[in-house]
Design an enzyme around this catalytic site. Structure first.
Site, PDB file in Angstrom:
ATOM      1  CE  LYS A 146      -2.420  -3.516  10.578  1.00  9.11           C
ATOM      2  NZ  LYS A 146      -2.868  -2.374   9.752  1.00  9.11           N
ATOM      3  CE  LYS A 184      -3.820  -0.301   2.267  1.00  8.78           C
ATOM      4  NZ  LYS A 184      -4.896  -0.325   3.289  1.00  8.78           N
ATOM      5  CG  ASN A 241     -13.394   7.133   9.742  1.00  7.43           C
ATOM      6  OD1 ASN A 241     -12.548   6.974   8.867  1.00  7.43           O
ATOM      7  ND2 ASN A 241     -13.591   8.283  10.342  1.00  7.43           N
TER       8      ASN A 241
END
Length: 424
Positions: A115, A103, A230
């Site tokens: 992560k 990404k 969101n």
């Protein structure tokens, strides 16, 4: 190429990862990626497992397990969220770190992928216990993180408050104020304006670029948005701002339809009062299946994984699918949609707006100079459009889907950096 030796455990995320390897492998084969580069990206650079003892409110001590995986620092420091969930595993954080590498590379950011996670059900902890757990996690992973090494961020079940505790704990360990070591913070402690809407804004920018390619003006387009968290709510609201008519919305409780379009800001206000889009005045209740099959210009799946499958892809009537969620489309569905001529803007491109503005937050923290929201939005839009153009041109050059092209763009950036750095 099988990136990680997964066992039978791991749950849904492992299935999604196996799913993601299909376009990834096609990208590797199409671009004839250097074998050494493929071997390097096949494994994370570092994965740390830690034990975190926490004194509970009742005086007992529990030991929690936490992880931090740094998949790549080839293009810059690792970057990625920390999730709190009872099903977190080492394989999961490795997988998500790999996706973050891709990404960030697609977005053109000077980051690799990272992560982290803790095996915990945060709903079963008091606020004080949650804070002690959070600080304990930072104490244990502190040797491998930092503003120029690895920058954490919020993820599943973590938020700006937890980022604030993390920043405070790391600052204590460093002996100085360290806002640049983490993103997703509150504005008062170095967060960036524009971050809340950033992922949804990226989805909309990507969709508008696709409309432009098809010669469709925003006011001529209609959209259906699956999910009203969101990402989904901001996607819907920003579609409205752009002039796109949003005719279908959904959340976990169901879906609604309005032929002449929603005022998505009003829907958002309604949801804040009632907790759901269901029952919005003037709307018609529909099923999730009907939303996905709606005759619209753009379908934006912004909810959960595995929503478009071989069972329902043939029913899709949208011209463009813009993936706000991670992994909403299976490879079988991709094949069906490609045969139907549907343009699918993949998740690693479409939902890259969040990490893009996290990058801006990091830059602002490094300089201790903060930008007005208009500047953040302008810079985000420019980077998203640049990324979309690069992926679209790669797709045209090699006659592949945008998903395969996105992996090709990411792998190409990584391969070039490896060569220049003498790694291959």
């Amino acid at each position: 190429m099988g990136l990680y030796p997964f066992g039978k455990q791991g749950g849904l995320i492992m299935n999604i990862f196996e799913m993601a390897q299909i376009p990834l492998n096609k990208a590797i084969e199409t671009m004839k990626l250097d074998a050494g580069a493929a071997a390097i990206i096949a494994v994370p650079e570092r994965t740390l497992e830690v034990s975190i003892p926490v004194k509970m409110d009742d005086g007992t001590t529990k030991v929690f397990t936490g992880y931090r995986s740094q998949h790549s620092t080839i293009l810059g420091p690792a970057k990625g969220g920390v999730r709190y969930h009872q099903n977190v595993s080492m394989d999961e954080v490795k997988t998500l770190a790999f996706w973050m590498t891709c990404k960030c590379a697609v977005a053109g950011l000077p980051y690799g992928g990272g992560k982290g996670g803790i095996i915990v059900d945060p709903s079963k902890l008091s606020k004080a216990e949650l804070e002690r757990l959070t600080r304990g996690y930072i104490d244990k992973i502190a040797p491998i993180i930092g503003e120029k090494r690895d920058i954490p961020a919020p993820d599943m079940n973590t938020n700006a408050q937890i980022m604030g505790w993390m920043m405070d704990e790391y600052s204590k360990l460093a002996g100085q104020y360290e806002p640049g070591f983490i993103t997703g913070k509150a504005i008062s402690v170095g967060g960036s304006l524009g971050r809340t809407a950033a992922t949804g804004r990226g989805v909309v920018v990507a969709a508008l670029e696709a409309l432009k390619l098809k010669g469709i003006q925003p006011h001529e387009a209609t959209a259906a948005v699956q999910g009203f968290g969101n990402v989904g709510s901001w996607t819907a609201k920003l579609f409205c701002d752009a002039g796109v008519k949003v005719i279908a919305l959904s959340d976990v409780y169901g879906a609604i339809f309005k032929e002449d379009g929603f005022d998505c800001y009003d829907v958002d206000a309604y949801v804040k009062k009632t907790g759901s889009v269901i029952g919005y005045p003037g709307s018609k209740a529909i099923s999730n299946a009907e939303l996905l099959a709606m005759e619209v210009t753009v379908l934006a799946p912004c909810a959960i994984e595995l929503q478009l499958t071989m069972e329902n892809a043939a029913a899709v009537q949208a011209s463009i699918i813009c993936e706000g969620a991670n992994g909403p489309t299976t490879p079988e569905a991709d094949d069906i949609l490609e045969a139907k001529g549907v343009m699918v803007i993949p998740d690693i491109l479409a939902n890259g707006g969040g990490v893009t503005v996290s990058y801006f937050e990091w830059v602002q923290n490094l300089y201790r100079y903060f930008w007005p929201e208009e500047e953040v939005i302008e810079k985000q839009n420019a980077l998203m459009r640049k990324a979309f153009k690069a992926v679209y041109e790669k797709a045209k050059q090699y006659n592949v889907t945008l998903r395969v092209a996105a992996y090709m763009v990411a792998l190409g950036s990584l391969e070039e950096a490896m060569k220049i750095r003498g790694m291959i």
